[in-house]
Scaffold this motif. Structure first.
Motif, PDB file in Angstrom:
ATOM      1  N   ALA C 137      59.346  -9.231  -8.011  1.00  0.00           N
ATOM      2  CA  ALA C 137      58.538  -8.509  -9.000  1.00  0.00           C
ATOM      3  C   ALA C 137      57.652  -7.434  -8.381  1.00  0.00           C
ATOM      4  O   ALA C 137      57.462  -6.373  -8.965  1.00  0.00           O
ATOM      5  CB  ALA C 137      57.698  -9.499  -9.802  1.00  0.00           C
ATOM      6  N   GLY C 138      57.120  -7.685  -7.178  1.00  0.00           N
ATOM      7  CA  GLY C 138      56.168  -6.737  -6.617  1.00  0.00           C
ATOM      8  C   GLY C 138      56.794  -5.663  -5.737  1.00  0.00           C
ATOM      9  O   GLY C 138      56.065  -4.873  -5.141  1.00  0.00           O
ATOM     10  N   LEU C 139      58.120  -5.629  -5.631  1.00  0.00           N
ATOM     11  CA  LEU C 139      58.752  -4.727  -4.665  1.00  0.00           C
ATOM     12  C   LEU C 139      59.033  -3.349  -5.264  1.00  0.00           C
ATOM     13  O   LEU C 139      59.199  -3.202  -6.475  1.00  0.00           O
ATOM     14  CB  LEU C 139      60.076  -5.327  -4.184  1.00  0.00           C
ATOM     15  N   SER C 140      59.099  -2.346  -4.373  1.00  0.00           N
ATOM     16  CA  SER C 140      59.470  -0.995  -4.809  1.00  0.00           C
ATOM     17  C   SER C 140      60.976  -0.939  -5.033  1.00  0.00           C
ATOM     18  O   SER C 140      61.710  -1.833  -4.627  1.00  0.00           O
ATOM     19  CB  SER C 140      59.074   0.013  -3.735  1.00  0.00           C
ATOM     20  N   GLY C 141      61.430   0.148  -5.659  1.00  0.00           N
ATOM     21  CA  GLY C 141      62.866   0.296  -5.930  1.00  0.00           C
ATOM     22  C   GLY C 141      63.692   0.268  -4.653  1.00  0.00           C
ATOM     23  O   GLY C 141      64.724  -0.391  -4.584  1.00  0.00           O
ATOM     24  N   GLY C 142      63.220   0.963  -3.628  1.00  0.00           N
ATOM     25  CA  GLY C 142      63.970   1.004  -2.380  1.00  0.00           C
ATOM     26  C   GLY C 142      64.046  -0.375  -1.737  1.00  0.00           C
ATOM     27  O   GLY C 142      65.084  -0.785  -1.208  1.00  0.00           O
ATOM     28  N   GLN C 143      62.934  -1.108  -1.815  1.00  0.00           N
ATOM     29  CA  GLN C 143      62.916  -2.468  -1.246  1.00  0.00           C
ATOM     30  C   GLN C 143      63.872  -3.377  -2.007  1.00  0.00           C
ATOM     31  O   GLN C 143      64.623  -4.154  -1.402  1.00  0.00           O
ATOM     32  CB  GLN C 143      61.491  -3.029  -1.300  1.00  0.00           C
ATOM     33  N   ARG C 144      63.878  -3.244  -3.307  1.00  0.00           N
ATOM     34  CA  ARG C 144      64.775  -4.084  -4.127  1.00  0.00           C
ATOM     35  C   ARG C 144      66.234  -3.773  -3.788  1.00  0.00           C
ATOM     36  O   ARG C 144      67.064  -4.687  -3.713  1.00  0.00           O
ATOM     37  CB  ARG C 144      64.524  -3.835  -5.625  1.00  0.00           C
ATOM     38  N   GLN C 145      66.515  -2.494  -3.593  1.00  0.00           N
ATOM     39  CA  GLN C 145      67.882  -2.106  -3.266  1.00  0.00           C
ATOM     40  C   GLN C 145      68.318  -2.737  -1.943  1.00  0.00           C
ATOM     41  O   GLN C 145      69.425  -3.238  -1.819  1.00  0.00           O
ATOM     42  CB  GLN C 145      67.961  -0.575  -3.188  1.00  0.00           C
ATOM     43  N   ARG C 146      67.403  -2.765  -0.993  1.00  0.00           N
ATOM     44  CA  ARG C 146      67.730  -3.373   0.303  1.00  0.00           C
ATOM     45  C   ARG C 146      67.958  -4.874   0.154  1.00  0.00           C
ATOM     46  O   ARG C 146      68.865  -5.444   0.778  1.00  0.00           O
ATOM     47  CB  ARG C 146      66.620  -3.092   1.321  1.00  0.00           C
ATOM     48  N   VAL C 147      67.150  -5.516  -0.669  1.00  0.00           N
ATOM     49  CA  VAL C 147      67.349  -6.959  -0.889  1.00  0.00           C
ATOM     50  C   VAL C 147      68.719  -7.203  -1.526  1.00  0.00           C
ATOM     51  O   VAL C 147      69.464  -8.097  -1.108  1.00  0.00           O
ATOM     52  CB  VAL C 147      66.240  -7.545  -1.802  1.00  0.00           C
ATOM     53  N   ALA C 148      69.073  -6.369  -2.514  1.00  0.00           N
ATOM     54  CA  ALA C 148      70.348  -6.552  -3.202  1.00  0.00           C
ATOM     55  C   ALA C 148      71.518  -6.379  -2.233  1.00  0.00           C
ATOM     56  O   ALA C 148      72.484  -7.152  -2.257  1.00  0.00           O
ATOM     57  CB  ALA C 148      70.465  -5.555  -4.357  1.00  0.00           C
ATOM     58  N   LEU C 149      71.413  -5.375  -1.371  1.00  0.00           N
ATOM     59  CA  LEU C 149      72.501  -5.110  -0.425  1.00  0.00           C
ATOM     60  C   LEU C 149      72.574  -6.231   0.615  1.00  0.00           C
ATOM     61  O   LEU C 149      73.667  -6.730   0.935  1.00  0.00           O
ATOM     62  CB  LEU C 149      72.269  -3.747   0.249  1.00  0.00           C
ATOM     63  N   ALA C 150      71.413  -6.641   1.120  1.00  0.00           N
ATOM     64  CA  ALA C 150      71.396  -7.729   2.102  1.00  0.00           C
ATOM     65  C   ALA C 150      71.954  -9.009   1.481  1.00  0.00           C
ATOM     66  O   ALA C 150      72.723  -9.742   2.105  1.00  0.00           O
ATOM     67  CB  ALA C 150      69.970  -7.962   2.591  1.00  0.00           C
ATOM     68  N   ARG C 151      71.592  -9.277   0.222  1.00  0.00           N
ATOM     69  CA  ARG C 151      72.051 -10.480  -0.455  1.00  0.00           C
ATOM     70  C   ARG C 151      73.571 -10.462  -0.587  1.00  0.00           C
ATOM     71  O   ARG C 151      74.240 -11.466  -0.334  1.00  0.00           O
ATOM     72  CB  ARG C 151      71.399 -10.555  -1.837  1.00  0.00           C
ATOM     73  N   ALA C 152      74.118  -9.297  -0.959  1.00  0.00           N
ATOM     74  CA  ALA C 152      75.570  -9.194  -1.130  1.00  0.00           C
ATOM     75  C   ALA C 152      76.284  -9.323   0.216  1.00  0.00           C
ATOM     76  O   ALA C 152      77.272 -10.050   0.334  1.00  0.00           O
ATOM     77  CB  ALA C 152      75.922  -7.873  -1.808  1.00  0.00           C
ATOM     78  N   LEU C 153      75.783  -8.629   1.249  1.00  0.00           N
ATOM     79  CA  LEU C 153      76.452  -8.666   2.549  1.00  0.00           C
ATOM     80  C   LEU C 153      76.341 -10.039   3.196  1.00  0.00           C
ATOM     81  O   LEU C 153      77.262 -10.497   3.872  1.00  0.00           O
ATOM     82  CB  LEU C 153      75.867  -7.588   3.468  1.00  0.00           C
ATOM     83  N   ALA C 154      75.236 -10.728   2.959  1.00  0.00           N
ATOM     84  CA  ALA C 154      75.043 -12.057   3.542  1.00  0.00           C
ATOM     85  C   ALA C 154      76.043 -13.058   2.981  1.00  0.00           C
ATOM     86  O   ALA C 154      76.269 -14.110   3.576  1.00  0.00           O
ATOM     87  CB  ALA C 154      73.617 -12.544   3.301  1.00  0.00           C
ATOM     88  N   SER C 155      76.651 -12.733   1.838  1.00  0.00           N
ATOM     89  CA  SER C 155      77.634 -13.656   1.271  1.00  0.00           C
ATOM     90  C   SER C 155      78.995 -13.482   1.936  1.00  0.00           C
ATOM     91  O   SER C 155      79.963 -14.126   1.546  1.00  0.00           O
ATOM     92  CB  SER C 155      77.742 -13.444  -0.242  1.00  0.00           C
ATOM     93  N   ASP C 156      79.079 -12.593   2.942  1.00  0.00           N
ATOM     94  CA  ASP C 156      80.312 -12.348   3.697  1.00  0.00           C
ATOM     95  C   ASP C 156      81.470 -11.996   2.769  1.00  0.00           C
ATOM     96  O   ASP C 156      82.512 -12.645   2.773  1.00  0.00           O
ATOM     97  CB  ASP C 156      80.671 -13.585   4.538  1.00  0.00           C
ATOM     98  N   PRO C 157      81.315 -10.938   1.966  1.00  0.00           N
ATOM     99  CA  PRO C 157      82.371 -10.607   1.004  1.00  0.00           C
ATOM    100  C   PRO C 157      83.562  -9.943   1.687  1.00  0.00           C
ATOM    101  O   PRO C 157      83.411  -9.284   2.718  1.00  0.00           O
ATOM    102  CB  PRO C 157      81.670  -9.633   0.058  1.00  0.00           C
ATOM    103  N   ALA C 158      84.750 -10.114   1.098  1.00  0.00           N
ATOM    104  CA  ALA C 158      85.949  -9.437   1.590  1.00  0.00           C
ATOM    105  C   ALA C 158      85.978  -8.014   1.056  1.00  0.00           C
ATOM    106  O   ALA C 158      86.646  -7.150   1.623  1.00  0.00           O
ATOM    107  CB  ALA C 158      87.195 -10.193   1.149  1.00  0.00           C
ATOM    108  N   VAL C 159      85.287  -7.775  -0.039  1.00  0.00           N
ATOM    109  CA  VAL C 159      85.223  -6.466  -0.687  1.00  0.00           C
ATOM    110  C   VAL C 159      83.791  -6.277  -1.152  1.00  0.00           C
ATOM    111  O   VAL C 159      83.153  -7.238  -1.602  1.00  0.00           O
ATOM    112  CB  VAL C 159      86.173  -6.418  -1.904  1.00  0.00           C
ATOM    113  N   LEU C 160      83.288  -5.051  -1.062  1.00  0.00           N
ATOM    114  CA  LEU C 160      81.935  -4.793  -1.567  1.00  0.00           C
ATOM    115  C   LEU C 160      81.995  -3.728  -2.660  1.00  0.00           C
ATOM    116  O   LEU C 160      82.602  -2.676  -2.476  1.00  0.00           O
ATOM    117  CB  LEU C 160      81.038  -4.313  -0.420  1.00  0.00           C
ATOM    118  N   LEU C 161      81.389  -4.062  -3.797  1.00  0.00           N
ATOM    119  CA  LEU C 161      81.317  -3.103  -4.901  1.00  0.00           C
ATOM    120  C   LEU C 161      79.857  -2.697  -5.069  1.00  0.00           C
ATOM    121  O   LEU C 161      78.970  -3.550  -5.111  1.00  0.00           O
ATOM    122  CB  LEU C 161      81.814  -3.742  -6.201  1.00  0.00           C
TER     123      LEU C 161
END
Lengths: 265, 262, 241
Positions: C137-161
Motif C-alpha cells: 500500500a505504501g509503495l511508489s509505482g516504480g517500487q510496485r513494478q519491481r516487486v511484481a517483476l521480482a515476484r514473477a521471476l522468483a517463481s522460475d517461470p518458463a515464459v514471462l508475460l
C-alpha cells in the motif's frame, strides 16, 4: 462515501435515529437495580447461563463460518446465473431473517425433532437432538447464518478477484488461492460477519427455547434466563439483560477496529 | 389508540362456540337486552391467555345483551398483563390466572376487591396414542422419557412444583418452558412424552393430545380472580362484564372449557 | 538452460465478451517479443489465454514440445510456469513485499522461513531489501513494478508475460525503470512477451514485434523492419520514421 459536511437535515434525522436506538437502552440502565446487581450476577444461575451462552454462541459462529463462507462464495458466483435460481438462492438465505424465530424453532423440530423427518432416525440411533446444548447451537446457527453470509458476500464482492488469478500464475492451486489469498483478503469482512453472527447467536431466544428447550446448565441461555426472570423479578431480568448487553458491546468494540480494513499496519 | 396488549382478539371465536355446543351444554341464552343508553362505551378486559376460548365465546352474547358496549379482549401472560396495568395501561377489567399475580396489582392500588370466579387444575398431557406409555405422575421421574414442565417462575410451573412436592415425586424434566402453551406444543409435536398442563389446555388442544387425570392434583388448584381496575372510566361496563362472567352463562362456558369450580 | 530454452508458440483464437482475438506468433528465448496495438486490440486477452486464465476457442499454446492449451482444454494456470506481470501489478496487499516475492516458493510447499530465504536474493537483485517488511500500500509505482517483476521471476517461470509493465508509472520514473527492465530481461533469457503501445518500450526492450489491431495480426517483424516499412497507418504513427 464523500467526506463532505453532513447537511443539517441529515444530521438531525441521524440524531433522532441514534436516540431511537439509545433511549430504550437508557431506560434499561435507569431501571437497573444497581445496588443488588453484584449479588444477582454472582449467583450460580446467571453465571451458568452466561457460560452456556458464550460457549454455544461461539460454536454457532464456528458452524456459520464453516457453512457460511462457501455459501457466500456461491452467492457471489450466482450473480452470473439466471434470474430465478439467483433470486431463489438469495431468498433461501434470507429466510431466517424474516421468519419469526419461534417458527424457525418449530421448523427445526419438524426436521430434527424426535419425530422429525430426519430426527426420528437420529433418535432411533440414539442421537436425540432436542433438549441438548447441541440443539442450542443449531438453533443459534440457523438464525445467525444470514448475518455472516451477507457480510462475507459484501467482502467477497468488493475484493479484487484478479489477485486470485495472479496467485494462480504463481503456482497456487485452487485451495492455496483460497487459503493464502481469498481468505486473507476477505478476512476483515469474515471477521466482521463473525462478530455480527456471534452477537446475534448470543441474543437468540425464540428458536432456542422452541427447538432446544430450557433447562439450566444444558439449554437455558442468558436470554431465556432473562425472560423467565421477568416473570418473577423484573429487576433480575434487567440485570441479566445488562450482562448480555455488556458482552455484546465489548465484543463489538474489541474486535471491530482490529479487523477494520486499513487499521492494520 | 388503545393498542397495547400482546394478544388481541376481536373475532368471535366460532370454534370456541362449537366447543361449548359439543360439550353438551346448550348455547347459553343471553340475558334480556338492557334499556338503550344504559350501558355504552368500550370495556377493555385484560385476561390470562388460558381464558381465551371462554371469553371469546362469551363476547358475542355479551355484546348482544349490551348493544352499546364494545368489548375489547386482550390476552397474555398474567404477570405481563399485571405489569402493564401497574404501568398504567388502560384496562377496565383484569382476570388473572392466579391470586399472587392479582395481589401485585391490588398492592399497587390498581384493582379493587378481586373475586374468585373459577379454577384450573393440572393434568398430565401426552401425545395422542401415548407413545411413552405414561400412566401417572410417577412417570415424570422416568429419565428415559422426555418430560416438559413449566418453569417454576411461571404459575403453571409453581403449581407443578407444588403438586410434585405433595406427591413426593422428583421429576426429571428435559425442559422447563416459559409458559403452558409451550409445554403443550412440545407434547403436540411429540417432542415430549409427557407434560403437566392445565385441564383447560388439554380440552382446548383437542385430539392432538390426551389428558390423564391426576388424583393428586385435586387439592392443588389454581384459582382465577377477576377484578375491576381502579380508576376505570367505564365502571358500569366493567361491572357488567364481571357479573356476566360470574353468571350461570359464564360458569357453563368455563365448565365446558375444562375449568373446575373453585 | 540458456541455449536451448524452448520457444513459446501461440496459434490461437480467443473469444471473450463478444470480442475475438486471433494471433499466431513465436517468442524465442533471448528475443523478447512485443505485442503492440491500440487499446482494445485484444492484447490483454491473449496474455490471459497464454497464462491459462481464460480458455482458447481453437488453436494451441505450446512451450517447446509441451502443449499448454489445445482449444478449450489445457494445463491449469498454476502448473504452466507462465509468469505474468500484470498491468496494475496485482500485488498481494495483505502480504509484505518479502512475502509477495516469496509467494511462489511458499506455494511449492516451502515453509515461510525457507520461502523467505529463497526470496532474499531476488529482493537484493531488485534493490527491494529496504522495503522487505513493508506492505504494498505504501509503495511508489516504480517500487510496485519491481516487486511484481521480482515476484514473477522468483517463481522460475518458463515464459514471462509483461502486460503494459510501464504504463502505470509516471513519465519521470518510466525511463529509469525501463532501463532496469532491459537488463532483467536480458538476464532472464527465456521467452518473453511484452504487451505495450509505447514506441520507446518497443525500441528498448523488444527484438521481435507483432502488431495486433482489432483482434487481428496486421504486421510482424523486427522493430527496424516495421519502422522501415509500416503496413498500417497505426504502425507508422507508432514507430515514426
Amino acid at each position: 462515501m464523500s467526506r463532505g459536511r453532513l447537511s443539517p437535515v441529515v444530521a438531525v434525522v441521524a440524531a433522532i435515529g441514534l436516540a431511537f436506538l439509545l433511549l430504550p437502552l437508557a431506560g434499561l440502565l435507569v431501571r437497573a437495580p444497581w445496588s443488588e446487581l453484584p449479588g444477582m450476577l454472582a449467583g450460580g444461575p446467571v453465571l451458568e447461563a452466561l457460560g452456556l451462552s458464550l460457549t454455544t454462541a461461539l460454536c454457532a459462529t464456528g458452524v456459520c463460518l464453516v457453512l457460511g463462507v462457501p455459501l457466500a462464495m456461491l452467492l457471489v458466483r450466482s450473480a452470473a446465473w439466471a434470474a430465478v435460481p439467483r433470486r431463489l438462492l438469495r431468498a433461501v438465505i434470507t429466510v431466517p431473517l424474516v421468519l419469526p424465530p419461534v417458527i424457525g424453532g418449530i421448523a427445526l423440530l419438524l426436521l430434527l425433532g424426535r419425530r422429525g423427518i430426519l430426527g426420528q432416525f437420529l433418535a432411533q440411533a440414539g442421537f436425540g437432538i432436542p433438549y441438548t446444548s447441541g440443539a442450542v447451537v443449531i438453533a443459534q446457527a440457523f438464525v445467525a447464518m444470514p448475518f455472516l453470509v451477507f457480510a462475507v458476500e459484501g467482502a467477497l464482492g468488493s475484493s479484487d478477484r484478479r489477485s486470485e488469478a495472479a496467485a494462480a500464475t504463481l503456482g497456487a492451486s485452487r485451495w492455496q488461492v483460497f487459503r493464502f489469498v481469498t481468505v486473507p483478503l476477505v478476512g476483515p469482512g469474515i471477521a466482521a460477519g463473525a462478530v455480527l453472527c456471534f452477537t446475534r447467536a448470543l441474543g437468540e431466544f425464540g428458536a432456542t427455547i422452541t427447538f432446544a428447550g430450557s433447562l439450566p446448565g444444558v439449554t437455558r441461555t442468558l436470554p431465556i434466563a432473562s425472560y423467565l426472570a421477568m416473570q418473577t423479578d423484573p429487576g433480575e431480568a434487567i440485570a441479566i439483560a445488562l450482562v448480555l448487553l455488556v458482552v455484546s458491546v465489548a465484543v463489538l468494540l474489541l474486535m471491530r477496529d482490529r479487523w477494520m480494513p486499513g487499521v492494520r499496519s | 389508540m388503545r393498542d397495547h396488549g400482546p394478544v388481541r382478539s376481536r373475532i368471535p371465536s366460532i370454534a370456541a362456540l362449537g366447543l361449548v355446543a359439543l360439550a353438551g351444554c346448550s348455547t347459553p341464552a343471553p340475558p334480556p337486552p338492557a334499556p338503550p343508553g344504559f350501558l355504552e362505551g368500550t370495556v377493555t378486559v385484560f385476561a390470562a391467555a388460558s381464558l381465551t376460548e371462554v371469553f371469546d365465546s362469551l363476547e358475542p352474547t355479551f355484546e348482544t345483551a349490551y348493544p352499546g358496549v364494545d368489548l375489547v379482549l386482550d390476552y397474555g401472560g398474567s404477570s405481563g398483563l399485571a405489569a402493564q396495568i401497574i404501568e398504567g395501561a388502560p384496562a377496565d377489567v383484569f382476570a388473572a390466572a392466579d391470586e399472587a399475580t392479582m395481589q401485585t396489582v391490588v398492592d399497587a392500588g390498581h384493582a379493587l376487591e378481586p373475586e374468585i370466579f373459577t379454577a384450573n387444575r393440572l393434568e398430565l398431557v401426552v401425545p395422542a396414542g401415548n407413545p411413552g406409555g405414561v400412566t401417572g405422575l410417577a412417570d415424570l421421574a422416568d429419565p428415559d422419557l422426555a418430560i416438559a414442565l413449566c418453569d417454576a417462575a411461571v404459575p403453571c410451573g409453581a403449581a407443578a412444583q407444588a403438586l410434585l412436592a405433595a406427591a413426593g415425586i422428583t421429576a426429571r424434566p428435559d425442559t422447563l418452558e416459559q409458559d403452558v402453551k409451550a409445554v403443550l406444543t412440545k407434547v403436540e409435536l411429540g417432542e415430549a412424552d409427557a407434560g403437566l398442563v392445565y385441564r383447560t389446555d388439554v380440552v382446548a388442544a383437542g385430539g392432538a393430545v390426551e389428558g390423564i387425570e391426576v388424583p393428586e392434583a385435586a387439592d392443588i388448584v389454581n384459582r382465577y380472580p377477576i377484578a375491576i381496575v381502579s380508576g376505570t372510566p367505564n365502571g358500569t361496563g366493567a361491572h357488567a362484564w364481571v357479573e356476566y362472567v360470574l353468571s350461570d352463562t359464564g360458569r357453563q362456558a368455563l365448565a365446558a372449557a375444562g375449568f373446575v369450580t373453585p | 538452460m540458456t541455449e536451448d530454452a524452448p520457444a513459446l508458440a501461440v496459434d490461437a483464437r480467443v473469444d471473450r465478451d463478444g470480442f475475438t482475438a486471433v494471433a499466431a506468433f513465436e517468442a524465442r528465448a533471448g528475443r523478447p517479443l512485443a505485442l503492440v496495438g491500440p487499446n482494445g486490440a485484444g492484447k490483454s486477452t491473449l496474455v490471459a489465454a497464454i497464462a491459462g486464465l481464460i480458455p482458447l476457442t481453437t488453436g494451441t499454446v505450446r512451450v517447446g514440445g509441451l502443449t499448454l492449451s489445445a482449444g478449450p482444454h489445457g494445463v491449469a494456470p498454476e502448473l504452466r510456469r507462465v509468469g505474468v506481470v500484470f498491468q496494475d501489478f496485482l500485488l498481494f496487499e495483505h502480504l509484505t513485499v518479502h512475502d509477495n516475492v516469496a509467494f511462489a516458493a511458499r506455494m511449492r510447499g516451502a515453509t515461510r522461513a525457507d520461502a523467505r530465504a529463497a526470496a532474499s536474493p531476488w529482493l537484493e537483485r531488485f534493490e527491494l531489501d529496504p522495503l522487505a517488511a513493508r506492505h504494498p500500500a505504501g509503495l511508489s509505482g516504480g517500487q510496485r513494478q519491481r516487486v511484481a517483476l521480482a515476484r514473477a521471476l522468483a517463481s522460475d517461470p518458463a515464459v514471462l508475460l509483461l502486460d503494459e509493465p510501464l504504463a502505470a508509472l509516471d513519465a519521470e520514473t518510466r525511463d529509469g525503470v525501463r532501463e532496469d527492465l532491459t537488463g532483467h530481461l536480458r538476464d532472464f533469457d527465456r521467452p518473453v512477451v511484452l504487451v505495450t503501445h509505447d514506441a520507446d518500450d518497443v525500441r528498448a526492450l523488444a527484438d521481435d514485434v507483432v502488431v495486433l489491431q482489432s483482434g487481428r495480426v496486421t504486421q510482424r517483424g523486427t522493430p527496424e523492419q516495421l519502422r522501415a516499412r509500416p503496413a498500417t497507418p497505426y504502425v507508422a504513427r507508432l514507430l515514426g520514421r
